[in-house]
Design a protein around this motif. Structure first.
Motif, PDB file in Angstrom:
ATOM      1  N   UNK A 264      13.629   8.617  -7.153  1.00 53.91           N
ATOM      2  CA  UNK A 264      13.094   9.544  -6.182  1.00 53.91           C
ATOM      3  C   UNK A 264      11.753   8.761  -5.666  1.00 53.91           C
ATOM      4  N   UNK A 265      10.993   8.009  -6.433  1.00 58.03           N
ATOM      5  CA  UNK A 265       9.987   7.075  -6.243  1.00 58.03           C
ATOM      6  C   UNK A 265      10.365   5.974  -5.197  1.00 58.03           C
ATOM      7  N   UNK A 266      11.414   5.294  -5.799  1.00 56.75           N
ATOM      8  CA  UNK A 266      12.165   4.199  -4.857  1.00 56.75           C
ATOM      9  C   UNK A 266      12.496   4.621  -3.615  1.00 56.75           C
ATOM     10  N   UNK A 267      13.321   5.838  -3.520  1.00 56.95           N
ATOM     11  CA  UNK A 267      13.758   6.473  -2.404  1.00 56.95           C
ATOM     12  C   UNK A 267      12.537   6.666  -1.432  1.00 56.95           C
TER      13      UNK A 267
ATOM     14  N   UNK B 100       0.669  -1.387   0.014  1.00 59.20           N
ATOM     15  CA  UNK B 100       0.043   0.291   0.026  1.00 59.20           C
ATOM     16  C   UNK B 100       0.975   1.226   0.090  1.00 59.20           C
ATOM     17  N   UNK B 101       1.930   1.206   0.648  1.00 55.82           N
ATOM     18  CA  UNK B 101       2.977   2.398   0.651  1.00 55.82           C
ATOM     19  C   UNK B 101       3.388   2.627  -0.712  1.00 55.82           C
ATOM     20  N   UNK B 102       3.834   1.480  -1.457  1.00 61.34           N
ATOM     21  CA  UNK B 102       4.411   1.628  -2.645  1.00 61.34           C
ATOM     22  C   UNK B 102       3.460   2.269  -3.629  1.00 61.34           C
ATOM     23  N   UNK B 103       2.050   1.958  -3.554  1.00 64.00           N
ATOM     24  CA  UNK B 103       1.028   2.355  -4.379  1.00 64.00           C
ATOM     25  C   UNK B 103       0.841   3.565  -4.020  1.00 64.00           C
TER      26      UNK B 103
ATOM     27  N   UNK C 264      11.226   3.340   0.216  1.00 61.73           N
ATOM     28  CA  UNK C 264      12.018   2.998   1.256  1.00 61.73           C
ATOM     29  C   UNK C 264      11.807   3.752   2.605  1.00 61.73           C
ATOM     30  N   UNK C 265      12.028   4.980   2.552  1.00 58.52           N
ATOM     31  CA  UNK C 265      12.036   6.079   3.352  1.00 58.52           C
ATOM     32  C   UNK C 265      10.573   5.918   4.196  1.00 58.52           C
ATOM     33  N   UNK C 266       9.464   5.915   3.567  1.00 62.30           N
ATOM     34  CA  UNK C 266       8.328   5.815   4.141  1.00 62.30           C
ATOM     35  C   UNK C 266       8.009   4.395   4.868  1.00 62.30           C
ATOM     36  N   UNK C 267       8.763   3.175   4.489  1.00 62.52           N
ATOM     37  CA  UNK C 267       8.541   2.007   5.248  1.00 62.52           C
ATOM     38  C   UNK C 267       9.408   2.117   6.403  1.00 62.52           C
TER      39      UNK C 267
END
Length: 312
Positions: A265-268, A212-215, A271-274
């Motif tokens: 930026x999206x991947x970073x 859900x975070x990735x989405x 990762x930071x949100x997780x």
């Protein structure tokens, strides 16, 4: 007189919804506010900033169901905000709502802010000379170096403070230096300021949460996060000691500066949100006062209302 006596014996409860980002706290806050005749009080440190909408997942006005929301869009991105200030603003909003019989429903992702509002927490003093020296060192060597020092002195505090959050790292080191005790020892006591307080936790499987975070992050970038940041840069976002630290906003600034591609930026940000979600749970998982409810329980609202009403 009977009505007055009933009111006196059953104070308006304070309801706080906690849980990791993207778990579904916002939807539950709206449902509970409707069910309890309440209003929402934001406890997210970044949603107080005007213009920071996409990257903070701020609920658009049209989706608030006509329910008043407090402590949203109250500051410009150039204005700093401390936990102590937020504590005062939120407690004042809660008192005003309860005075007119409306149930405050607190919701947001900033665990420290929620605890500071609900629990007994007096903020340590400050020493301008120590603060100035640490801030000068921050500017010279960066937050990672100071965070490594904090990890040696107070691993518990270091676990709860982002490496990039130089302002909070400096504050923790300042408190350690002027008090001679760990910063974590000064964190809120697990004792409510008002006993008529209830915390509801939204529980969700870790793997599903990660999905859900990735989405959510990809949707933010698709919805124009980089463009939002570009507008905010002219208002002082880059030099802000608070707003400029927000997850996603740092990465979007890196895209605009040519330091990251959009996909990097999206991947970073994912990762930071997780990692942020893990830090959130570090605050909450050991708090026995929280009643955890499954995010996908078909009876979620009914069970949440029962917990609140049992308090009365």
């Amino acid at each position: 007189m009977a009505s007055d006596a009933t009111t006196a014996s059953a104070p308006v409860p304070i309801v706080a919804i906690v849980g990791p980002t993207a778990s579904g706290k916002t939807a539950l806050s709206l449902d509970l506010a409707e069910a309890l005749g309440g209003e929402v009080v934001n406890t997210d440190a970044m949603q107080v900033y005007r213009g920071m909408d996409i990257g903070t997942a701020k609920l658009p006005l049209a989706e608030r169901r006509g329910i008043p929301h407090h402590l949203l869009d109250t500051l410009e991105v150039s204005e700093p905000a401390t936990v102590a200030e937020f504590q005062g603003w939120a407690r004042a909003a809660i008192a005003e709502l309860r005075a007119r019989g409306a149930t405050p429903v607190l919701v947001g992702g900033s665990a420290l802010y929620t605890r500071a509002i609900l629990d007994r927490f007096d903020f340590p003093g400050t020493d301008p000379a120590v603060r100035e020296r640490l801030e000068a060192e921050l500017a010279e060597v960066g937050s990672a170096v100071l965070h490594a020092r904090l990890r040696e002195l107070d691993p518990v505090a270091a676990e709860r403070i982002e490496v990039e959050n130089g302002r909070r790292v400096v504050r923790a080191l300042e408190v350690i230096e002027i008090t001679g005790t760990p910063f974590s020892a000064r964190l809120p006591e697990a004792e409510y300021v008002d006993p008529h307080t209830v915390q509801l936790g939204v529980a969700i499987d870790k793997e599903l949460l990660h999905e859900r975070i990735a989405i959510r992050v990809r949707r933010m970038f698709d919805d124009g996060l980089v463009e939002e940041v570009e507008r905010l840069l002219s208002l002082g976002l880059a030099t802000s000691r608070t707003a400029g630290l927000a997850i996603g906003y740092r990465q979007a600034m890196a895209v605009l500066a040519g330091e990251m591609t959009r996909e990097e930026a999206i991947e970073s940000t994912i990762v930071a949100t997780r990692k942020f979600a893990r830090r959130q749970m570090a605050w909450w998982r050991n708090d026995p006062r929280i009643t955890w409810l499954d995010h996908d329980d078909p009876d979620l609202l009914a069970k949440a209302v029962d917990v609140v009403r049992a308090l009365r």
